[in-house]
Scaffold this motif. Structure first.
Motif, short mmCIF file in Angstrom:
data_model
loop_
_atom_site.label_atom_id
_atom_site.label_comp_id
_atom_site.label_asym_id
_atom_site.label_seq_id
_atom_site.Cartn_x
_atom_site.Cartn_y
_atom_site.Cartn_z
N ASN A 59 0.80 -1.22 0.00
CA ASN A 59 0.00 0.00 0.00
C ASN A 59 0.84 1.28 0.00
OD1 ASN A 59 -2.48 -1.27 -0.14
ND2 ASN A 59 -2.64 -1.48 2.09
N LYS A 60 2.14 1.14 0.14
CA LYS A 60 3.05 2.29 0.07
C LYS A 60 4.30 1.88 -0.67
CE LYS A 60 1.59 4.47 4.34
NZ LYS A 60 1.94 5.11 5.56
N GLY A 61 4.94 2.85 -1.32
CA GLY A 61 6.19 2.56 -1.99
C GLY A 61 6.45 3.46 -3.17
N THR A 62 7.63 3.29 -3.75
CA THR A 62 8.08 4.14 -4.85
C THR A 62 7.14 4.09 -6.04
OG1 THR A 62 10.37 3.86 -4.13
CG2 THR A 62 10.02 4.63 -6.38
N LYS A 63 6.71 2.88 -6.42
CA LYS A 63 5.80 2.77 -7.58
C LYS A 63 4.58 3.66 -7.40
CE LYS A 63 5.06 -1.68 -7.58
NZ LYS A 63 6.01 -2.15 -6.59
N LEU A 64 3.95 3.55 -6.25
CA LEU A 64 2.73 4.32 -6.00
C LEU A 64 3.01 5.82 -5.97
CD1 LEU A 64 0.97 2.04 -3.39
CD2 LEU A 64 0.50 2.25 -5.83
N ASP A 65 4.14 6.21 -5.42
CA ASP A 65 4.51 7.63 -5.39
C ASP A 65 4.68 8.17 -6.81
OD1 ASP A 65 4.51 7.46 -2.62
OD2 ASP A 65 6.71 7.35 -2.47
N LEU A 66 5.35 7.39 -7.66
CA LEU A 66 5.58 7.84 -9.03
C LEU A 66 4.29 7.85 -9.85
CD1 LEU A 66 8.96 6.03 -9.79
CD2 LEU A 66 8.59 8.43 -9.13
N ILE A 67 3.44 6.84 -9.66
CA ILE A 67 2.17 6.77 -10.39
C ILE A 67 1.26 7.93 -10.00
CG2 ILE A 67 0.04 5.42 -10.62
CD1 ILE A 67 1.91 2.90 -10.41
N ALA A 68 1.30 8.33 -8.74
CA ALA A 68 0.49 9.46 -8.28
C ALA A 68 0.89 10.75 -9.00
CB ALA A 68 0.62 9.63 -6.77
N LYS A 69 2.16 10.86 -9.38
CA LYS A 69 2.65 12.07 -10.06
C LYS A 69 2.45 12.01 -11.57
CE LYS A 69 5.91 13.10 -6.50
NZ LYS A 69 7.24 12.94 -5.99
N LYS A 130 -7.70 -20.14 -4.67
CA LYS A 130 -8.27 -19.61 -3.43
C LYS A 130 -7.14 -18.96 -2.65
CE LYS A 130 -11.94 -23.10 -3.12
NZ LYS A 130 -12.58 -22.60 -4.28
N PHE A 131 -7.33 -17.68 -2.31
CA PHE A 131 -6.29 -17.00 -1.55
C PHE A 131 -6.91 -16.32 -0.33
CE2 PHE A 131 -7.53 -14.42 -5.19
CZ PHE A 131 -7.90 -13.21 -4.61
N ASN A 132 -6.05 -16.00 0.60
CA ASN A 132 -6.46 -15.40 1.86
C ASN A 132 -6.97 -13.98 1.60
OD1 ASN A 132 -6.66 -14.26 4.39
ND2 ASN A 132 -4.69 -15.04 5.12
N THR A 133 -8.27 -13.79 1.74
CA THR A 133 -8.85 -12.47 1.45
C THR A 133 -8.46 -11.41 2.48
OG1 THR A 133 -10.90 -13.13 2.54
CG2 THR A 133 -10.81 -13.41 0.14
N ASP A 134 -7.90 -11.82 3.62
CA ASP A 134 -7.40 -10.84 4.59
C ASP A 134 -6.26 -10.02 4.01
OD1 ASP A 134 -9.23 -11.72 6.47
OD2 ASP A 134 -7.80 -13.03 7.50
N MET A 135 -5.56 -10.59 3.02
CA MET A 135 -4.42 -9.90 2.40
C MET A 135 -4.88 -8.75 1.50
SD MET A 135 -1.92 -11.34 3.79
CE MET A 135 -0.62 -10.54 2.89
N ILE A 136 -6.13 -8.76 1.10
CA ILE A 136 -6.62 -7.73 0.17
C ILE A 136 -6.48 -6.33 0.77
CG2 ILE A 136 -8.69 -6.85 -1.00
CD1 ILE A 136 -9.49 -9.76 -1.51
N LYS A 137 -6.73 -6.20 2.05
CA LYS A 137 -6.68 -4.86 2.66
C LYS A 137 -5.27 -4.28 2.76
CE LYS A 137 -7.29 -6.86 7.24
NZ LYS A 137 -8.27 -7.90 7.24
N VAL A 138 -4.25 -5.14 2.67
CA VAL A 138 -2.87 -4.65 2.73
C VAL A 138 -2.20 -4.72 1.35
CG1 VAL A 138 -2.56 -5.15 5.17
CG2 VAL A 138 -1.96 -6.89 3.46
N THR A 139 -3.03 -4.85 0.32
CA THR A 139 -2.54 -4.96 -1.05
C THR A 139 -3.16 -3.87 -1.91
OG1 THR A 139 -2.36 -7.36 -0.81
CG2 THR A 139 -2.38 -6.50 -3.05
N THR A 140 -2.34 -3.21 -2.68
CA THR A 140 -2.83 -2.28 -3.70
C THR A 140 -2.80 -3.02 -5.03
OG1 THR A 140 -2.05 -0.31 -2.54
CG2 THR A 140 -2.38 -0.10 -4.92
N VAL A 141 -3.88 -2.89 -5.78
CA VAL A 141 -3.95 -3.52 -7.10
C VAL A 141 -3.99 -2.41 -8.14
CG1 VAL A 141 -5.24 -5.07 -8.61
CG2 VAL A 141 -5.16 -5.53 -6.15
#
Length: 158
Positions: A59-69, A130-141
């Motif tokens: 949910n945080k990181g360089t990719k997201l910072d650059l995409i926001a710009k 089938k994957f752990n849906t709890d991980m969705i909240k800590v994942t940005t897609v």
């Protein structure tokens, strides 16, 4: 493209290549003037003639910072690598298939993350995974809407 004999413009042929690739290099505009390149797992979704690529990250990181710009991106994927030896000429080359293109990235809404992650998993696992849906909240897609792409292939042809 300089080598027109290797160019692939057929949409279905490019999709076939994309389906067998197992990683995609995403290129973003970095603040220091250099391209920011990152290899990622991806999912492929084709709706008519529109191609979408899905990626996931924290949910945080360089990719997201650059995409926001600047949400414009370049992508590249390649596969079918093979060493081609021409003994009689005493030379060699590499065979490959690749697709390169551009698009715009958006963040997938929380409501659509589950379906987007299923698309991503389809690239690597034929059955519904089938994957752990709890991980969705800590994942940005992320979803990249492809605006243009071109393929290139070098076969084992003398």
């Amino acid at each position: 493209m300089r080598r027109k004999d290797r160019e692939i413009t057929d949409f279905d042929e490019m999709i076939k290549i994309m389906k067998i690739c197992d990683s995609c290099v995403l290129g973003l505009k970095d603040e220091d003037g250099y391209p920011y390149l990152v290899p990622l797992n991806f999912g492929l979704d084709v709706q008519g003639n529109q191609v979408y690529l899905y990626f996931h990250c924290a949910n945080k990181g360089t990719k997201l910072d650059l995409i926001a710009k600047d949400n414009r991106a370049t992508f590249e994927m390649d596969c079918d690598h093979n060493f081609i030896l021409y003994e009689e000429r005493m030379s060699c080359t590499m065979g490959y298939a690749s697709v390169v293109g551009h698009g715009n990235i958006e963040i997938v809404s929380n409501e659509d993350k589950f379906e987007a992650l299923k698309i991503l998993m389809r690239q690597y696992h034929a059955e519904d995974f089938k994957f752990n849906t709890d991980m969705i909240k800590v994942t940005t897609v992320l979803r990249l809407k492809v605006t243009d792409m071109i393929g290139k292939r070098r076969n084992n042809i003398h």
